[in-house]
Scaffold this active site. Structure first.
Site, short mmCIF file in Angstrom:
data_model
loop_
_atom_site.label_atom_id
_atom_site.label_comp_id
_atom_site.label_asym_id
_atom_site.label_seq_id
_atom_site.Cartn_x
_atom_site.Cartn_y
_atom_site.Cartn_z
CG ASN A 133 73.92 14.99 -9.30
OD1 ASN A 133 72.77 15.11 -9.73
ND2 ASN A 133 74.18 14.70 -8.03
CG HIS B 274 77.51 7.49 2.04
ND1 HIS B 274 77.48 8.77 1.56
CD2 HIS B 274 78.49 6.87 1.35
CE1 HIS B 274 78.39 8.92 0.62
NE2 HIS B 274 79.02 7.77 0.46
NE ARG C 289 80.07 10.31 3.33
CZ ARG C 289 79.65 11.22 2.45
NH1 ARG C 289 80.42 11.60 1.45
NH2 ARG C 289 78.45 11.75 2.55
CE1 TYR D 80 77.90 16.02 0.34
CE2 TYR D 80 79.25 15.27 2.17
CZ TYR D 80 78.74 15.08 0.91
OH TYR D 80 79.05 13.94 0.22
CG ASP E 99 83.12 14.16 1.48
OD1 ASP E 99 83.86 15.15 1.37
OD2 ASP E 99 82.50 13.65 0.52
CG HIS F 234 81.01 17.95 -0.02
ND1 HIS F 234 80.22 18.77 -0.78
CD2 HIS F 234 80.97 16.75 -0.63
CE1 HIS F 234 79.72 18.08 -1.80
NE2 HIS F 234 80.17 16.85 -1.73
CD GLU G 124 85.21 11.98 -0.14
OE1 GLU G 124 84.99 10.96 0.56
OE2 GLU G 124 84.49 12.32 -1.08
CD GLU H 211 83.20 13.83 -4.35
OE1 GLU H 211 83.34 12.84 -3.63
OE2 GLU H 211 82.27 14.64 -4.22
NE ARG I 94 86.40 10.27 -2.72
CZ ARG I 94 85.31 9.51 -2.92
NH1 ARG I 94 85.42 8.21 -3.10
NH2 ARG I 94 84.10 10.06 -2.93
CG HIS J 179 82.50 10.07 -6.64
ND1 HIS J 179 81.94 10.89 -7.58
CD2 HIS J 179 81.81 10.29 -5.50
CE1 HIS J 179 80.94 11.59 -7.04
NE2 HIS J 179 80.84 11.23 -5.77
CG ASP K 46 76.33 11.83 -8.28
OD1 ASP K 46 76.43 11.38 -7.13
OD2 ASP K 46 77.21 12.51 -8.83
CD GLU L 200 81.17 7.77 -2.28
OE1 GLU L 200 81.81 8.19 -3.26
OE2 GLU L 200 80.48 8.51 -1.56
CD1 TRP M 202 76.13 22.14 -0.53
CD2 TRP M 202 76.83 20.80 -2.18
NE1 TRP M 202 75.56 20.91 -0.33
CE2 TRP M 202 75.97 20.07 -1.32
CE3 TRP M 202 77.40 20.17 -3.27
CZ2 TRP M 202 75.66 18.73 -1.53
CZ3 TRP M 202 77.10 18.85 -3.50
CH2 TRP M 202 76.24 18.13 -2.63
#
Ligand code: EZ4
Ligand code: CO
Length: 402
Positions: A37, A122, A147, A159, A210, A212, A236, A262, A283, A312, A316, A339, A402
């Site tokens: 991605n 999600h 999630r 996020y 998550d 992130h 996560e 991931e 993951r 994961h 993407d 996921e 991020w």
């Protein structure tokens, strides 16, 4: 059975995908995913210029030797670009082998360990109320695990908060969107989200979250502790894991189950996390970690310490990765969860696939191979459209994760 043609197909049916097609002299072909991605062209060039010439004329049945050739033979090991290119070749070759054998891939791996693959969806909302509504919507669709991500008061574009769709695609602009992050605001808000969620939906559904990579180890420990009453299935990516030892501190302070990986590419990225039992779920997935050949090694290593898989599966990762992962999930003894973010109708049309969702589970289907194809004519109608992932800065402008 010799490799006669190797094609790299870059297409944007709703989002960008890089797909590898390996064709043999016997007409059997295999499909692999090589999508990274926001950095798609790097893997496409790696495959076209450095890998394809090595493959032409090779025996398509020698998957292990191809893997070792591309890993050891490049001299430069690991990393997301190299490992995704290897994964694409590996998955295409497993697809060819399973098709030639007339078997669904899970049969070739050792057969079914379970009837269906537990997935999580999600649910994203602008605030707690909206997130609770979304979780209920997923439960209504049959999901057994969800999630939950929510907007944080005072933070723009946090996020995981989508636009009311069944998928969340963060890579939204040719140059990265800037977002603002405040850990203290997030840490105050998140326990309230899960308190409200358990009040609303009870404990009969698995909930996941998550972080992130936004927290320091101590902040991660605090979050894990504060979420204990709400019994998450997993928390996560609480903190970056370039330094795997950082998870020791988190682990010492909380019994909230931890998932990470991931962005890992090899077993070397997670071996300490696994053998020190610092995580509960790994993951890594097929496209991210060197294909079926290497992911299977990670899973076997993880099984020794009772760490389970949690591949994961954001948008993407193309339907090719989803198909291959579902065969892997159907076989792998230490399976945890998969996921599952739905692709757009355009993506599904470009990648006809055998897998299907029913009552909270995904089923890989029984088509020989991994069951996912690419419609090259349709793919050609969607040219590459450069998009990058967002970046995050703290409120004072400092660059953050991020
Ligand atoms: O941000 O796949 O758990 N899922 C995630 C994803 C990632 C994207 C990055 O490309 O963290 O939403
Ligand atoms: Co994640």
């Amino acid at each position: 059975m010799q490799i006669a043609d190797v094609r790299v197909i870059t297409s944007c049916p709703g989002r960008n995908f890089v797909t590898l097609k390996i064709v043999t002299d016997e007409g059997v072909y295999g499909i692999g995913d090589a999508t990274l991605n926001g950095r798609e062209r790097a893997v496409a060039a790696y495959l076209e210029e450095h890998v394809a010439p090595l493959l032409i004329g090779r025996d398509a049945r020698r998957i292990e030797d191809a893997w070792q050739l591309l890993y050891r033979g490049a001299y430069w090991r690991r990393g997301p670009v190299t490992m995704r290119a290897i994964a694409a070749v590996d998955v295409a070759l497993w697809d060819i082998k399973a098709k030639a054998a007339g078997m669904p891939l899970y049969d070739l791996l050792g057969g079914k360990s379970r009837e269906g693959v537990l997935v999580y969806g999600h649910a994203n909302g602008a605030d707690i109320e909206e997130t609770c509504d979304e979780v209920e919507r997923y439960i209504g669709l049959g999901y057994k695990a969800v999630r939950a991500q929510s907007g944080v008061p005072g933070l723009d574009k946090p996020y995981g908060v989508g636009r009311g769709q069944m998928f969340y695609e963060p890579a939204d602009a040719a140059l990265p969107t800037e977002t603002i992050w405040s850990t203290s605001k997030y840490l105050d808000h998140t326990p309230k989200l899960f308190e409200a969620l358990r009040d609303r939906v009870g404990f009969g559904v698995e909930l996941l979250h998550d972080a992130h990579h936004r927290l320091t180890p101590l902040e991660a420990a605090r979050l894990g502790k504060s979420l204990e009453p709400y019994r998450l299935f997993w928390l996560e990516d609480v903190t970056p894991a370039e330094n795997q030892e950082a998870f020791r501190l988190v682990r010492q302070h909380t019994v909230t189950p931890l998932a990470v990986g991931e962005i890992f590419n090899t077993l070397w990225d997670c071996k300490d996390l696994i053998q020190e039992q610092l995580i509960d779920f790994i993951r890594t997935t097929v496209v991210g970690a060197g294909g079926i050949t290497h992911l299977r090694r990670i899973a076997d290593f993880a099984a020794v310490w009772q760490v389970r898989t949690g591949c994961h599966g954001a948008t993407d990762l193309s339907p090719v990765t989803m198909g291959a992962a579902l065969h892997f999930d159907t076989w792998v003894p230490n399976f945890g969860i998969q996921e599952y973010m739905r692709h757009t109708a355009e993506t599904d049309a470009v990648f006809p696939h055998a897998y299907r969702f029913e009552a909270g589970l995904l089923f890989p289907g029984d088509t020989p191979g991994h069951g996912v194809d690419i419609d090259e004519t349709l793919a050609a109608k969607y040219p590459y459209d450069p998009k990058q992932l967002p970046i995050a800065r703290l409120e004072d402008g400092t660059m953050w994760n991020w």
